[in-house]
Design a protein around this motif. Structure first.
Motif, PDB file in Angstrom:
ATOM      1  N   VAL A 171       3.345   2.267   2.950  1.00 49.73           N
ATOM      2  CA  VAL A 171       4.267   3.377   2.727  1.00 49.73           C
ATOM      3  C   VAL A 171       3.450   4.651   2.544  1.00 49.73           C
ATOM      4  O   VAL A 171       2.547   4.698   1.703  1.00 49.73           O
ATOM      5  N   TRP A 172       3.797   5.676   3.333  1.00 49.21           N
ATOM      6  CA  TRP A 172       3.070   6.945   3.233  1.00 49.21           C
ATOM      7  C   TRP A 172       4.074   8.095   3.204  1.00 49.21           C
ATOM      8  O   TRP A 172       4.934   8.183   4.073  1.00 49.21           O
ATOM      9  N   MET A 173       3.940   8.945   2.197  1.00 48.35           N
ATOM     10  CA  MET A 173       4.809  10.110   2.040  1.00 48.35           C
ATOM     11  C   MET A 173       3.998  11.385   2.168  1.00 48.35           C
ATOM     12  O   MET A 173       2.943  11.518   1.533  1.00 48.35           O
ATOM     13  N   VAL A 174       4.480  12.310   2.979  1.00 51.67           N
ATOM     14  CA  VAL A 174       3.829  13.608   3.141  1.00 51.67           C
ATOM     15  C   VAL A 174       4.877  14.705   3.068  1.00 51.67           C
ATOM     16  O   VAL A 174       6.086  14.446   3.151  1.00 51.67           O
ATOM     17  N   LYS A 175       4.429  15.948   2.931  1.00 51.50           N
ATOM     18  CA  LYS A 175       5.370  17.061   2.890  1.00 51.50           C
ATOM     19  C   LYS A 175       5.682  17.602   4.278  1.00 51.50           C
ATOM     20  O   LYS A 175       6.758  18.159   4.491  1.00 51.50           O
ATOM     21  N   ASP A 176       4.743  17.466   5.208  1.00 50.78           N
ATOM     22  CA  ASP A 176       4.942  17.936   6.580  1.00 50.78           C
ATOM     23  C   ASP A 176       4.462  16.866   7.542  1.00 50.78           C
ATOM     24  O   ASP A 176       3.388  16.288   7.355  1.00 50.78           O
ATOM     25  N   TYR A 177       5.237  16.628   8.605  1.00 57.99           N
ATOM     26  CA  TYR A 177       4.969  15.482   9.464  1.00 57.99           C
ATOM     27  C   TYR A 177       3.655  15.582  10.215  1.00 57.99           C
ATOM     28  O   TYR A 177       3.102  14.581  10.652  1.00 57.99           O
ATOM     29  N   ASP A 178       3.104  16.792  10.375  1.00 55.15           N
ATOM     30  CA  ASP A 178       1.842  16.913  11.086  1.00 55.15           C
ATOM     31  C   ASP A 178       0.690  16.220  10.359  1.00 55.15           C
ATOM     32  O   ASP A 178      -0.347  15.930  10.962  1.00 55.15           O
ATOM     33  N   HIS A 179       0.869  15.956   9.051  1.00 54.43           N
ATOM     34  CA  HIS A 179      -0.176  15.225   8.336  1.00 54.43           C
ATOM     35  C   HIS A 179      -0.353  13.811   8.886  1.00 54.43           C
ATOM     36  O   HIS A 179      -1.432  13.214   8.743  1.00 54.43           O
ATOM     37  N   PHE A 180       0.670  13.260   9.519  1.00 50.97           N
ATOM     38  CA  PHE A 180       0.549  11.913  10.074  1.00 50.97           C
ATOM     39  C   PHE A 180      -0.499  11.864  11.187  1.00 50.97           C
ATOM     40  O   PHE A 180      -1.056  10.800  11.470  1.00 50.97           O
ATOM     41  N   LEU A 216       0.846  -1.185   0.000  1.00 43.56           N
ATOM     42  CA  LEU A 216       0.000   0.000   0.000  1.00 43.56           C
ATOM     43  C   LEU A 216       0.886   1.241   0.000  1.00 43.56           C
ATOM     44  O   LEU A 216       1.691   1.430   0.920  1.00 43.56           O
ATOM     45  N   ILE A 217       0.739   2.096  -1.009  1.00 44.31           N
ATOM     46  CA  ILE A 217       1.588   3.275  -1.163  1.00 44.31           C
ATOM     47  C   ILE A 217       0.707   4.503  -1.304  1.00 44.31           C
ATOM     48  O   ILE A 217      -0.178   4.544  -2.171  1.00 44.31           O
ATOM     49  N   ALA A 218       0.952   5.499  -0.457  1.00 37.80           N
ATOM     50  CA  ALA A 218       0.149   6.720  -0.471  1.00 37.80           C
ATOM     51  C   ALA A 218       1.043   7.938  -0.538  1.00 37.80           C
ATOM     52  O   ALA A 218       2.143   7.957   0.022  1.00 37.80           O
ATOM     53  N   GLY A 219       0.557   8.954  -1.219  1.00 35.57           N
ATOM     54  CA  GLY A 219       1.214  10.245  -1.261  1.00 35.57           C
ATOM     55  C   GLY A 219       0.262  11.322  -0.819  1.00 35.57           C
ATOM     56  O   GLY A 219      -0.843  11.451  -1.354  1.00 35.57           O
ATOM     57  N   GLY A 220       0.625  12.105   0.203  1.00 40.07           N
ATOM     58  CA  GLY A 220      -0.232  13.186   0.676  1.00 40.07           C
ATOM     59  C   GLY A 220      -1.555  12.672   1.192  1.00 40.07           C
ATOM     60  O   GLY A 220      -1.643  11.673   1.913  1.00 40.07           O
ATOM     61  N   SER A 221      -2.638  13.333   0.795  1.00 40.70           N
ATOM     62  CA  SER A 221      -3.964  12.961   1.284  1.00 40.70           C
ATOM     63  C   SER A 221      -4.510  11.720   0.597  1.00 40.70           C
ATOM     64  O   SER A 221      -5.628  11.290   0.871  1.00 40.70           O
ATOM     65  N   GLY A 222      -3.720  11.106  -0.302  1.00 38.56           N
ATOM     66  CA  GLY A 222      -4.092   9.812  -0.850  1.00 38.56           C
ATOM     67  C   GLY A 222      -4.146   8.728   0.210  1.00 38.56           C
ATOM     68  O   GLY A 222      -4.637   7.636  -0.038  1.00 38.56           O
ATOM     69  N   ALA A 223      -3.663   9.050   1.421  1.00 34.67           N
ATOM     70  CA  ALA A 223      -3.733   8.093   2.527  1.00 34.67           C
ATOM     71  C   ALA A 223      -5.167   7.769   2.906  1.00 34.67           C
ATOM     72  O   ALA A 223      -5.425   6.732   3.522  1.00 34.67           O
ATOM     73  N   SER A 224      -6.121   8.638   2.566  1.00 38.75           N
ATOM     74  CA  SER A 224      -7.518   8.330   2.869  1.00 38.75           C
ATOM     75  C   SER A 224      -7.911   6.990   2.254  1.00 38.75           C
ATOM     76  O   SER A 224      -8.553   6.160   2.898  1.00 38.75           O
ATOM     77  N   PHE A 225      -7.508   6.782   1.002  1.00 37.03           N
ATOM     78  CA  PHE A 225      -7.824   5.515   0.338  1.00 37.03           C
ATOM     79  C   PHE A 225      -6.971   4.373   0.865  1.00 37.03           C
ATOM     80  O   PHE A 225      -7.480   3.277   1.127  1.00 37.03           O
ATOM     81  N   ILE A 226      -5.670   4.617   1.036  1.00 36.25           N
ATOM     82  CA  ILE A 226      -4.770   3.546   1.445  1.00 36.25           C
ATOM     83  C   ILE A 226      -5.066   3.078   2.867  1.00 36.25           C
ATOM     84  O   ILE A 226      -5.067   1.876   3.164  1.00 36.25           O
ATOM     85  N   VAL A 227      -5.329   4.009   3.783  1.00 31.60           N
ATOM     86  CA  VAL A 227      -5.728   3.626   5.137  1.00 31.60           C
ATOM     87  C   VAL A 227      -7.051   2.865   5.083  1.00 31.60           C
ATOM     88  O   VAL A 227      -7.236   1.857   5.784  1.00 31.60           O
ATOM     89  N   GLY A 228      -7.967   3.336   4.248  1.00 31.54           N
ATOM     90  CA  GLY A 228      -9.236   2.628   4.100  1.00 31.54           C
ATOM     91  C   GLY A 228      -9.054   1.204   3.633  1.00 31.54           C
ATOM     92  O   GLY A 228      -9.735   0.280   4.098  1.00 31.54           O
TER      93      GLY A 228
END
Length: 606
Positions: A414-423, A382-394
């Motif tokens: 795997v999740w990539m974001v630009k700022d750690y607060d998105h986690f 499972l690979i997510a970029g930014g707010s694409g984590a909504s689908f990957i977490v789902g």
């Protein structure tokens, strides 16, 4: 579709010739419908055979008879899954090229060969018939409740690129139709024909359709709400004026128009009934999140919905006459995590900040989306970029509900974001996924942390913080609510990402707009404590790495490390650069002697 009268001859002067031409146009339209049905049948059969073979575990040890099919299937998928410019994949491109070629051939062949009828008038008439057939196809591909979602893995959002191509082709045929007839009438000294009321209706229909195309090019990505209103309004006008252009039922042209209108109305009725049904006793509770995020918890989810699917959300307190699609990140309770960009999402976040924890009237329509069952695979990446984590977490939570007891499955997240607060948007879910699924979770921050951005989970700026989301104010959940719904850490900043969770908006995180590269972080940064580096070092014990991962290497290692008798599912959601890299790498990893590999990219970029 029109026919000349005075000055150029017409049905009254040449009834047999016009009847013969109409019969040939009807045949060409039937050929078109049969060819399109054949293409749909080929895709459907290919999909169903693969599903049956996978369920029977034939791919791990194909028989002598079945081996050629499996090897040919893998060879085709190695090529057809790859990204091509302007379209999601080479498979989409093959369908598009075949479809356009079909229209060209039918427009200029099988025409009436008679000295009474000029070539220009025959082409004009044929292109008019085909434009109507294509308009019906465009409506069919644009249906939210499309039967293709049940026959193939393509639900409406995955068909949208083909819907656009059909729309552009329809407009091209309308232009040919109008230009050829105008030239023909002008050459025969009968331009007065264009002032006949039926032809005036046709001219208006052509310009309303042209408006649809122009608006799609200019407004769709930047001002989606305005585009949608114009698109629907002018579509209705196009249907009405097209029907008035050729109102004679015996010609069967009106029947085609009525069929297209009927498809659209039927789809709308289904959607309206759903919205009304799920509005009874339904409410949504909203909570602001860091960096412009908003969490929405819905009381009444749609029947049969699964996390990872999406549905259209209606919140009249935010915008009365708008509905927008969002990914369902979790179920029980139904949870959306929405990134703020502009329009509705911006107003939603402002509302959540002004009234944190507020409960308002809401409804949903759906659910939509089709994807492989992650529980049917031995390894899931499972690979997510930014707010694409909504689908990957789902999808991870979906897997959590569907995995068989005692079955050990390898899960890489795997999740990539630009700022750690998105986690913090999914901190509690990440902990659940890690411990319950025993998943390997890798978190990456692509921007170097700044000294003034140091903050740890649980710290709250009391001056800026909104009312916290606590167990007393939130519905219950199998996950510890303090972890599942972390406190807002700071005043949300300007939107940093487009709304990937919204399938009807363009999604593009600029940090991921180009293919990701090898890890670029300084070796002194990734695992330092917050006191040593200006950024968090972990989320619930999950390490945070500062830098960009080599996504291609992650996918290759996952596939290469899987035995040939097992199955791998690669799922990705994020910006163009990320999904392109994942798509192409996964396609190249499909080999004749390797494991069974399935790819699903959730990307809403229209």
């Amino acid at each position: 579709m029109a026919g000349p009268t005075a000055g150029g001859g017409g049905p009254a002067q040449f009834p047999k010739e016009y009847a013969a031409r109409q019969a040939m146009n009807q045949e060409a339209t039937i050929y078109f419908a049969a060819a399109v049905a054949g293409l749909i049948g080929i895709v459907t059969v290919f999909h169903l055979v693969r599903v049956a073979a996978r369920n029977a575990s034939l791919a791990s040890a194909p028989t002598v008879v079945a081996s050629p099919f499996f090897y040919a299937s893998r060879l085709l998928r190695n090529v057809l899954l790859r990204k091509v410019p302007g379209l999601p994949s080479a498979g989409h491109a093959c369908l598009a090229v075949t479809y356009v070629a079909l229209n060209i051939v039918l427009t200029f062949t099988h025409l009436l060969d008679n000295p009474v009828m000029s070539l220009k008038s025959n082409v004009a008439s044929r292109s008019g018939w085909l434009s109507l057939a294509n308009m019906c196809l465009a409506i069919f591909l644009g249906m939210k409740n499309t039967p293709l979602g049940y026959l193939t893995t393509w639900s409406y959002e995955r068909l949208n690129s083909l819907h656009q191509i059909v729309g552009y082709t329809t407009m091209s045929l309308v232009i040919v139709h109008a230009a050829a007839y105008t030239d023909y009438f002008g050459a025969s000294g009968n331009l007065a024909r264009l002032r006949v009321i039926d032809e005036t209706y046709g001219i208006v229909a052509g310009f309303t359709m042209l408006t649809l195309v122009v608006v799609a090019f200019t407004l769709r990505r930047r001002y989606y709400e305005l585009f949608y209103v114009v698109h629907v309004s002018f579509f209705v006008l196009t249907i009405v004026f097209t029907g008035l252009h050729q109102p004679d039922i015996p010609k069967r042209i009106f029947v085609i128009t009525a069929t297209g209108a009927g498809i659209w109305v039927f789809d709308r009725i289904i959607r309206i009934v759903r919205v009304c049904w799920y509005s009874v006793g339904n409410t949504a509770t909203v909570y602001p999140l860091p960096h412009g995020g908003t969490r929405i918890v819905l009381r009444k989810p749609p029947a049969g919905a699964r996390s990872g699917e999406h549905c259209f959300l209606w919140m009249p307190s935010v915008r009365l006459l708008e509905m927008h699609p969002f990914t369902m990140a979790a179920m029980d309770p139904l949870e959306f995590v929405v990134a703020s960009y502009d329009g509705f999402t911006s107003d939603l976040h402002k509302f959540a900040r002004a009234s944190p924890g507020a409960t308002v009237r809401a409804s949903v329509e759906g659910s939509y989306g089709s994807f492989p069952d992650p529980a049917a695979y031995d390894k899931v990446v499972l690979i997510a970029g930014g707010s694409g984590a909504s689908f990957i977490v789902g999808m991870a939570l979906n897997l959590l509900q569907r995995v068989r007891p005692g079955y050990r499955q390898s899960v890489e997240f795997v999740w990539m974001v630009k700022d750690y607060d998105h986690f913090d948007w999914f901190a509690g879910h990440l902990s659940t996924i890690r411990h319950t699924l025993n998943a390997s979770i890798s978190l990456f921050v692509t921007r170097s942390p700044q000294p003034d951005m140091t903050i740890t989970l649980g710290q709250v700026d009391l001056h800026n913080a909104a009312t916290p989301y606590t167990p007393d104010s939130a519905p219950g959940s199998p996950v510890d609510l303090e972890e599942k719904y972390p406190l807002p850490l700071e005043r949300p900043r300007s939107a940093l990402v487009r709304h990937i969770s919204d399938p009807e908006k363009s999604g593009a995180d600029s940090d991921f707009s180009s293919p990701v590269s090898h890890l670029s972080a300084s070796p002194a940064i990734p695992y330092l404590q917050p006191a040593q580096a200006a950024g968090r070092s972990h989320v619930h014990g999950i390490p945070i790495t500062y830098g960009r991962p080599d996504v291609s290497e992650i996918v290759r290692k996952a596939v290469d490390g899987t035995p040939v008798n097992q199955r791998v599912l690669v799922m990705c959601c994020g910006p163009d650069g990320l999904t392109t890299e994942v798509r192409n790498t996964t396609a190249r990893s499909i080999s004749r002697k390797g494991p069974t590999v399935e790819l699903h990219c959730e990307q809403f970029g229209w």
